[in-house]
Design an enzyme around this catalytic site. Structure first.
Site, short mmCIF file in Angstrom:
data_model
loop_
_atom_site.label_atom_id
_atom_site.label_comp_id
_atom_site.label_asym_id
_atom_site.label_seq_id
_atom_site.Cartn_x
_atom_site.Cartn_y
_atom_site.Cartn_z
N GLY A 1 48.53 34.00 43.64
CA GLY A 1 49.02 35.36 43.50
C GLY A 1 50.35 35.46 42.77
CD GLU B 1 42.88 28.86 47.17
OE1 GLU B 1 42.37 29.58 46.31
OE2 GLU B 1 43.24 29.27 48.29
CB SER C 1 47.38 32.63 38.99
OG SER C 1 48.28 33.12 39.95
CD GLU D 1 47.12 34.95 50.77
OE1 GLU D 1 46.14 35.55 51.23
OE2 GLU D 1 47.37 34.87 49.56
N GLY E 1 41.24 34.97 43.69
CA GLY E 1 41.78 36.08 44.46
C GLY E 1 41.81 37.35 43.62
N GLY E 2 42.94 37.62 42.98
CA GLY E 2 43.14 38.88 42.24
C GLY E 2 42.00 39.22 41.28
CG ASN F 1 40.21 35.35 49.62
OD1 ASN F 1 39.89 36.27 50.38
ND2 ASN F 1 41.28 34.59 49.82
CD1 TRP F 2 36.42 40.05 46.83
CD2 TRP F 2 35.58 41.79 47.98
NE1 TRP F 2 35.20 40.37 46.27
CE2 TRP F 2 34.66 41.43 46.96
CE3 TRP F 2 35.25 42.85 48.82
CZ2 TRP F 2 33.46 42.10 46.76
CZ3 TRP F 2 34.05 43.51 48.62
CH2 TRP F 2 33.16 43.15 47.60
CE LYS F 3 44.26 36.25 47.98
NZ LYS F 3 45.53 35.69 47.60
CG HIS G 1 43.78 31.52 51.83
ND1 HIS G 1 45.05 32.00 51.63
CD2 HIS G 1 43.12 31.66 50.65
CE1 HIS G 1 45.15 32.42 50.38
NE2 HIS G 1 44.00 32.22 49.76
C1 PEP Z 1 43.45 32.88 46.64
O1 PEP Z 1 44.10 33.58 47.38
O2 PEP Z 1 42.58 32.12 47.11
C2 PEP Z 1 43.75 32.94 45.22
C3 PEP Z 1 43.35 31.94 44.47
O3 PEP Z 1 44.43 34.04 44.78
P1 PEP Z 1 44.83 34.38 43.25
O4 PEP Z 1 43.63 34.07 42.39
O5 PEP Z 1 45.17 35.84 43.27
O6 PEP Z 1 45.99 33.50 42.92
#
Ligand code: PEP
Length: 269
Positions: A186, A180, A225, A110, A246-247, A14-16, A108
């Site tokens: 994050g 999640e 994470s 967010e 994500g990251g 997920n590049w957000k 998600h």
């Molecule tokens: C996400 O936003 O779906 C996610 C898992 O982010 P991160 O890996 O950065 O925690």
């Protein structure tokens, strides 16, 4: 009796709201180049921002090879719950489909936190995606205070039943679920492998109530994470079928390393 059905393994990125066009092209280029060689049985899913979806679809189809999972599924990060209409700035499922997008992340944390999305809304998005033949990736997970006061199972159960409860068992069986925990997204905090497997096993049980035995084949991804340093332990969980990243999905080498780890862990289990 143990079910013979097994969920496929998936690593989804997920590049957000990151990258510009040039960065998105380069990242896709690196992932497509790796994927083309067909080194892996793990399915790669990439969710770039809306403006770069067409570029990503083109790049993915140009590089689809003939090896093992050499195709990359391109996903959107969100969609609107209505078919079409006066919703300035929004993106419909039909628009995504017409671009060649095959999947979409919905619910998600967010989106829930910053845009007030409820499970009723998210459930409508899931139903609309299925109606148009797109793959929903449904996210659920508890907030930190809900984990700390021990309510996390109730929270996740309510999310699943509210968002997926109106679907037929056959429709539920087509959904990918991502667990999640919000406190891990994050933040650098990750659920331990034991914490993650405990909730994934619980989710599998709830999915069985909604989809029957087909629940054994529903992929349940862990997100929060997750990175090459901690992925092997997490992916080893028997009800963990890969990750939503994500990251670490923004760096081609890290994301490819996560694909490799998922392949290793799952082929040795
Ligand atoms: C996400 O936003 O779906 C996610 C898992 O982010 P991160 O890996 O950065 O925690």
């Amino acid at each position: 009796m143990a079910s013979l059905m097994k969920a496929r393994t998936i690593v989804a990125g997920n590049w957000k709201m990151h990258t510009d066009l040039d960065e998105a092209r380069k990242l896709m280029e690196a992932l497509a180049g790796w994927s083309k060689a067909g080194r892996s049985d793990v399915q790669m899913i990439v969710a770039p921002p809306y403006p770069f979806l067409a570029t990503a679809v083109d790049r993915a189809s140009a590089s689809a090879g003939t090896g093992r999972n050499s195709s990359i599924i391109i996903a959107a990060q969100n969609c609107h719950e209505e078919e079409q209409g006066a919703f300035t700035g929004e993106v419909s499922v039909r628009m995504l489909k017409s671009l060649g997008v095959d999947a979409c992340i919905v619910g998600h944390s967010e989106r829930r936190q910053y845009y007030g999305e409820t499970d009723t809304i998210v459930g409508r998005k899931v139903a609309l995606l299925l109606k148009h033949g797109l793959q929903p990736i449904y996210c659920c997970g508890e907030r930190r205070e809900e984990r700390e006061d021990g309510r996390y199972r109730d929270v996740v159960s309510a999310q699943l039943h509210e968002a997926l409860g109106a679907l037929t068992p056959g429709e539920v069986a087509k959904v990918i679920v991502a667990y999640e925990p919000v406190w891990a997204i994050g933040t650098g905090l990750t659920a331990t492998p034991e914490q993650a497997q405990e909730v994934h096993g619980f989710i599998r049980g709830e999915l069985r109530l909604l989809a029957g035995e087909a629940a054994s084949a529903i992929p349940i991804l862990y997100g929060g994470s997750c990175k090459p340093e901690n992925a092997a332990g997490i992916f080893a969980g028997s009800d963990i079928n890969g990750g939503l990243i994500g990251g670490a999905a923004l760096v081609a080498d890290s994301f490819i390393e996560l694909m490799r780890i998922a392949q290793q862990v799952k082929s040795s289990s």
